[in-house]
Enzyme design. Structure first.
Site, PDB file in Angstrom:
ATOM      1  N   ASP A 292      29.869  35.674  27.095  1.00  0.00           N
ATOM      2  CA  ASP A 292      31.087  36.408  26.747  1.00  0.00           C
ATOM      3  C   ASP A 292      32.355  35.699  27.192  1.00  0.00           C
ATOM      4  O   ASP A 292      33.410  35.876  26.576  1.00  0.00           O
ATOM      5  CB  ASP A 292      31.039  37.811  27.362  1.00  0.00           C
ATOM      6  CG  ASP A 292      30.041  38.718  26.660  1.00  0.00           C
ATOM      7  OD1 ASP A 292      29.773  38.479  25.466  1.00  0.00           O
ATOM      8  OD2 ASP A 292      29.527  39.652  27.285  1.00  0.00           O
ATOM      9  N   GLU A 295      31.927  31.667  25.244  1.00  0.00           N
ATOM     10  CA  GLU A 295      31.968  31.683  23.772  1.00  0.00           C
ATOM     11  C   GLU A 295      33.205  32.393  23.240  1.00  0.00           C
ATOM     12  O   GLU A 295      33.690  32.055  22.155  1.00  0.00           O
ATOM     13  CB  GLU A 295      30.722  32.363  23.228  1.00  0.00           C
ATOM     14  CG  GLU A 295      29.455  31.554  23.400  1.00  0.00           C
ATOM     15  CD  GLU A 295      28.208  32.297  22.968  1.00  0.00           C
ATOM     16  OE1 GLU A 295      27.175  31.652  22.726  1.00  0.00           O
ATOM     17  OE2 GLU A 295      28.249  33.559  22.877  1.00  0.00           O
ATOM     18  N   GLY A 299      39.980  36.970  28.484  1.00  0.00           N
ATOM     19  CA  GLY A 299      41.404  37.170  28.214  1.00  0.00           C
ATOM     20  C   GLY A 299      41.660  37.618  26.790  1.00  0.00           C
ATOM     21  O   GLY A 299      42.394  38.578  26.540  1.00  0.00           O
ATOM     22  N   ALA A 373      33.122  43.502  21.744  1.00  0.00           N
ATOM     23  CA  ALA A 373      32.398  44.173  20.655  1.00  0.00           C
ATOM     24  C   ALA A 373      31.994  45.579  21.099  1.00  0.00           C
ATOM     25  O   ALA A 373      32.852  46.438  21.302  1.00  0.00           O
ATOM     26  CB  ALA A 373      31.210  43.342  20.200  1.00  0.00           C
ATOM     27  N   TYR A 375      30.554  46.528  23.953  1.00  0.00           N
ATOM     28  CA  TYR A 375      30.577  46.771  25.401  1.00  0.00           C
ATOM     29  C   TYR A 375      31.990  46.703  25.960  1.00  0.00           C
ATOM     30  O   TYR A 375      32.837  45.951  25.472  1.00  0.00           O
ATOM     31  CB  TYR A 375      29.721  45.743  26.139  1.00  0.00           C
ATOM     32  CG  TYR A 375      28.371  46.263  26.583  1.00  0.00           C
ATOM     33  CD1 TYR A 375      28.262  47.148  27.654  1.00  0.00           C
ATOM     34  CD2 TYR A 375      27.208  45.864  25.942  1.00  0.00           C
ATOM     35  CE1 TYR A 375      27.027  47.620  28.066  1.00  0.00           C
ATOM     36  CE2 TYR A 375      25.960  46.330  26.353  1.00  0.00           C
ATOM     37  CZ  TYR A 375      25.880  47.220  27.413  1.00  0.00           C
ATOM     38  OH  TYR A 375      24.659  47.683  27.821  1.00  0.00           O
TER      39      TYR A 375
END
Length: 626
Positions: A292, A295, A299, A373, A375
Site C-alpha cells: 500500500d 505501490e 500520502g 480502496a 480499507y
C-alpha cells in the site's frame, strides 16, 4: 514561506520541479509524474540550522513517458533552477497513481467488450459498477505482458447509487489493462459461483429494518482555557515535547526532530511500507498482495478529517499539499489532526497518613487517516508526559468478500449468506530513525530466564535478565520471542544517567506475528522484510524503502534483505530501526459489512533516559475531578 529545511514542498515548488524537467529534459504531456518529494537535507545541516540561515531546496522526482515506458529518476535543485541528476531505471515501474486508477475505470467501463461481459452477468446499469485496479507482482503478470505497465482489476457493483459496491463482488470477472495506453489486454471471465443473497450495506438508511439507538447522550470535550500546545509553522510544541511535522506522497505523515526537554529522541518517524497479502489461492484472490505504501502511497491516499467525527475536542488541523501526474499541486484540507486527550491516571498512591496523591495523564495526539480502496488506516502518534511515544493504527473499512457454493472455503470465514472473507495479513513497517541523546546509538537485546533452583534460591524465585549489544546488521535481524520476553533498547553509551547506566528508549512490540509464508512463495520473494520483527541498519540517506524503491511489478526482495548483506557495524553508530508489526486478520462475522476498528500498536518507552519519574512536576487536577 520556507522557514526550515524540513518544511514540506509548497505548491509553487511542486510546479517548479515539474517545470524544470519540462524545460530541460523534454518531460511533456506524454509523461506522468509518479512522485515529487523533498530531498531532505543531511542530518548535520538540519542540526546546525538556525532561524534566518539560508535554506537550499531540492526535490526528488520519479516520472515516465507513456510512449517509451522507461522510468526516470531526477534530482532537481529548486534553489538553483537546474537538474542535478537524471537517471533512467529500465525494468522498474514507478508507483501507481490516482489518475491512472480513475482513468482505467473510465476507459474500461465504456469498452464494448467490458460492457458485453457485464451484460452477460445481467449488469446493465454501468453507473453502479466500480472497476478497481490493482498492481501486480512481476511473476504473476501474463508472460506476454511482462514488459508493459499493467494492472489487473476487480469488478464490484452497487445495489443503489450510494450503496456499498464491495457488498456485491462480480466474481470471476477480471480485466488486464495497459496503464500507459489504457488498452484492454485481456478479459478473464470464469463462471461465478451461485452464492447467496448477502446484506452488505452499512449506511443507516440502507440497512433493512435498522433502528438506531436513542440512549447515546452527547459527549463534549472542552478546554475552556484553550489548548496546551502551540504550532509555529510546522514545529509543534507541547509541554516538554518538540517536533516538526512533514508530509509526502509515499509515507504520508512524517515526524521529524523529536525531542523531550531539548534532548533528542528521534530524528525521523514514519511508516515506510505496508504489505497486505491475501492468503487465499483462489482465482479471485491469488494476485491480491498489496504494497500500500510502495505501490500507491499513504500520502496520496490520505483523506480530509472533519471536526467532531474523526477527531474530538479542541482541534488544530494541518493541510497537506501533493501533486497529480501532471505535476500540478493540490491541497488535502485537514490532512493532519492535532489535539490533546485525557489518558486516565498517570500515577497514584494512597498513604495512611499523607492521604491520596493522584495525577491524571494527558497525551498529545498527531494523526492522519488513509483510505486504500476498501480499507481505512487511522494512524495516531501519541506523546505522553512521561516521555513515552506510542504509535497506534486502527484498521477499519470493508473486507473483500467472495461468493461460494457448497462448503465455506478453508482459507476464509463465513460472514454472510454463501459469502466468505479471505484470511489476510497487514504487515506495517515503521521506520524509526533514532537519535537518543545524539546520533551514536546502540541496540541492546534483553531476554529473561528462570534461574535453576539452588541452595542460594531453594524456592526457585530468581529471574535473570541477560543483555547484549547488537554489533552488526546480521545480528540486527531480530524476531519476537514470547518465551524469553525478548526486548530491544536503543541506548547511548556516551550518555549516562545519574545511576551510571546509558540513557535509552525501549521498543515495546505488542503487535508482531510470524509471516507464516513459504519461503519460496511469490509473497516472500517480493517482501522478505516481513520475515523479521526488527531490522537494525546503519543509516544511509538512500536506504528509505524496506521492500525496495519500486514495488510495482517488483521481481524480488530489494531493500532491507539487500542492504544488510553488507553486515555493517551498528554499535555506537547512526542507526535506523525498522519495526514490522500489524494485524493477522482472521475475519469474524462481526467484521461485516463494515469493520469495527482493529487496533494494533507499539511504543517507544524511556528506559534510563530520565533519572527518576519525570512526571513528579505534573500538577494535581483534583479541583476539577467531580
Amino acid at each position: 514561506m520556507i522557514a526550515h529545511p524540513l518544511d514540506p514542498l509548497t505548491a509553487e515548488e511542486f510546479r517548479a520541479a515539474a517545470g524544470i524537467l519540462r524545460r530541460d529534459r523534454g518531460v511533456d504531456e506524454r509523461w506522468r509524474f509518479a512522485s515529487i518529494e523533498l530531498r531532505e537535507p543531511a542530518k548535520d545541516v538540519v542540526r546546525a540550522f538556525r532561524p534566518g540561515d539560508p535554506i537550499r531546496r531540492e526535490a526528488r522526482v520519479t516520472c515516465w513517458s507513456r510512449e517509451e515506458g522507461t522510468t526516470h529518476k531526477a534530482l532537481v535543485s529548486l534553489t538553483d533552477d537546474t537538474v542535478l541528476s537524471w537517471e533512467a531505471v529500465p525494468g522498474e515501474q514507478a508507483n501507481m497513481t490516482l489518475d491512472e486508477w480513475h482513468e482505467a475505470h473510465e476507459v474500461l467501463i465504456e469498452h464494448p467488450d467490458v460492457v458485453a461481459a457485464l451484460a452477460k452477468r445481467g449488469i446493465t446499469d454501468l453507473d453502479l459498477v466500480l472497476i478497481d485496479t490493482w498492481a501486480y507482482g512481476h511473476s504473476l503478470i501474463p508472460v506476454e505482458f511482462q514488459d508493459r505497465r499493467v494492472g489487473w482489476t476487480d469488478v464490484w457493483r452497487r445495489s443503489t447509487p450510494k450503496g456499498n459496491p464491495y457488498a456485491n463482488p462480480v466474481n470471476g470477472l477480471h480485466f488486464v489493462v495497459d496503464l500507459n495506453t489504457m488498452e484492454l489486454l485481456r478479459i478473464e471471465d470464469d463462471a461465478p459461483p451461485a452464492g447467496g443473497t448477502p446484506m452488505g450495506e452499512y449506511r443507516a438508511d440502507l440497512v433493512p429494518g435498522l433502528v438506531q439507538r436513542t440512549d447515546v447522550k452527547a459527549l463534549e470535550i472542552t478546554q475552556p482555557e484553550g489548548v496546551s500546545f502551540a504550532l509555529d509553522g510546522n514545529e509543534l510544541r507541547w509541554q516538554n515535547w518538540t517536533m516538526r511535522l512533514g508530509f509526502n506522497h509515499r509515507e504520508g505523515l512524517v515526524i521529524h526532530r523529536v525531542a523531550y526537554d531539548g534532548r533528542p529522541v528521534a530524528h525521523r518517524l514514519s511508516f515506510a511500507e505496508m504489505v497486505v497479502p491475501y492468503r487465499d489461492p483462489s482465482p479471485d484472490h491469488h494476485r491480491r498482495t498489496a504494497f500500500d505504501i510502495g505501490e500507491w502511497g499513504l500520502g496520496f491516499m490520505t483523506t480530509s478529517l472533519e471536526l467532531g467525527c474523526d477527531c474530538l475536542g479542541e482541534i488544530t488541523y494541518v493541510d497537506a499539499v501533493l501533486h497529480d501526474t501532471r505535476g500540478e499541486p493540490y491541497t488535502i484540507k485537514n490532512a493532519i489532526c492535532l489535539h490533546e486527550e485525557d489518558d486516565g491516571v498517570l500515577w497514584k498512591h494512597v498513604d495512611e497518613k499523607a492521604g491520596a496523591e493522584v495525577r491524571r495523564s494527558r497525551r498529545m495526539v498527531v494523526s492522519f487517516h488513509a483510505t486504500v480502496a476498501n480499507y481505512e488506516y487511522l494512524t495516531y502518534w501519541r506523546f505522553y508526559q512521561d516521555g513515552t511515544i506510542e504509535c497506534e493504527v486502527r484498521a477499519t473499512g470493508i473486507m473483500v468478500t467472495s461468493a461460494f457454493d457448497g462448503a465455506t472455503p478453508p482459507t476464509g470465514t463465513l460472514v454472510d449468506d454463501q459469502t466468505y472473507a479471505p484470511f489476510h495479513q497487514h504487515f506495517i513497517v515503521a521506520r524509526l530513525d533514532m537519535e537518543v541523546d545524539g546520533p551514536e546509538n546502540t541496540v541492546v537485546v534483553s531476554e529473561s530466564a528462570a534461574v535453576p533452583v539452588s541452595t542460594a534460591d531453594p524456592h526457585g524465585l530468581a529471574l535473570a535478565q541477560r543483555s547484549r549489544p547488537l554489533l552488526t546488521e546480521s545480528e540486527g535481524r531480530q524476531d519476537l520471542d514470547w518465551a524469553s520476553q525478548r526486548g530491544w533498547k536503543v541506548v547511548n553509551r556516551n550518555h549516562l544517567n545519574r545511576l551510571g547506566t546509558p540513557t535509552g528508549y525501549k521498543l515495546v512490540a505488542s503487535g508482531s506475528f510470524p509471516a507464516l509464508v513459504d519461503r519460496d512463495s511469490a509473497i516472500m520473494r517480493r517482501a522478505e522484510v516481513i520475515d523479521h520483527t526488527l531490522w537494525v541498519t546503519a543509516f544511509d540517506e538512500e536506504e528509505r524503502w524496506p521492500a525496495g524503491e519500486f514495488c510495482n511489478q517488483s521481481r524480488g526482495s530489494a531493500g532491507l534483505p539487500e542492504w544488510t548483506k553488507a553486515d555493517r557495524p551498528i554499535a555506537d553508530a547512526d542507526i535506523v530501526l525498522w519495526h514490522v508489526f500489524g494485524i493477522h486478520h482472521i475475519p469474524r462475522p462481526e467484521d461485516w459489512p463494515v469493520m469495527p476498528v482493529d487496533v494494533v500498536s507499539f511504543s517507544l518507552k524511556p528506559w534510563g533516559f530520565f533519572d527518576r519519574n519525570p512526571t513528579l512536576d505534573v500538577p494535581p487536577s483534583a479541583a476539577r475531578c467531580h
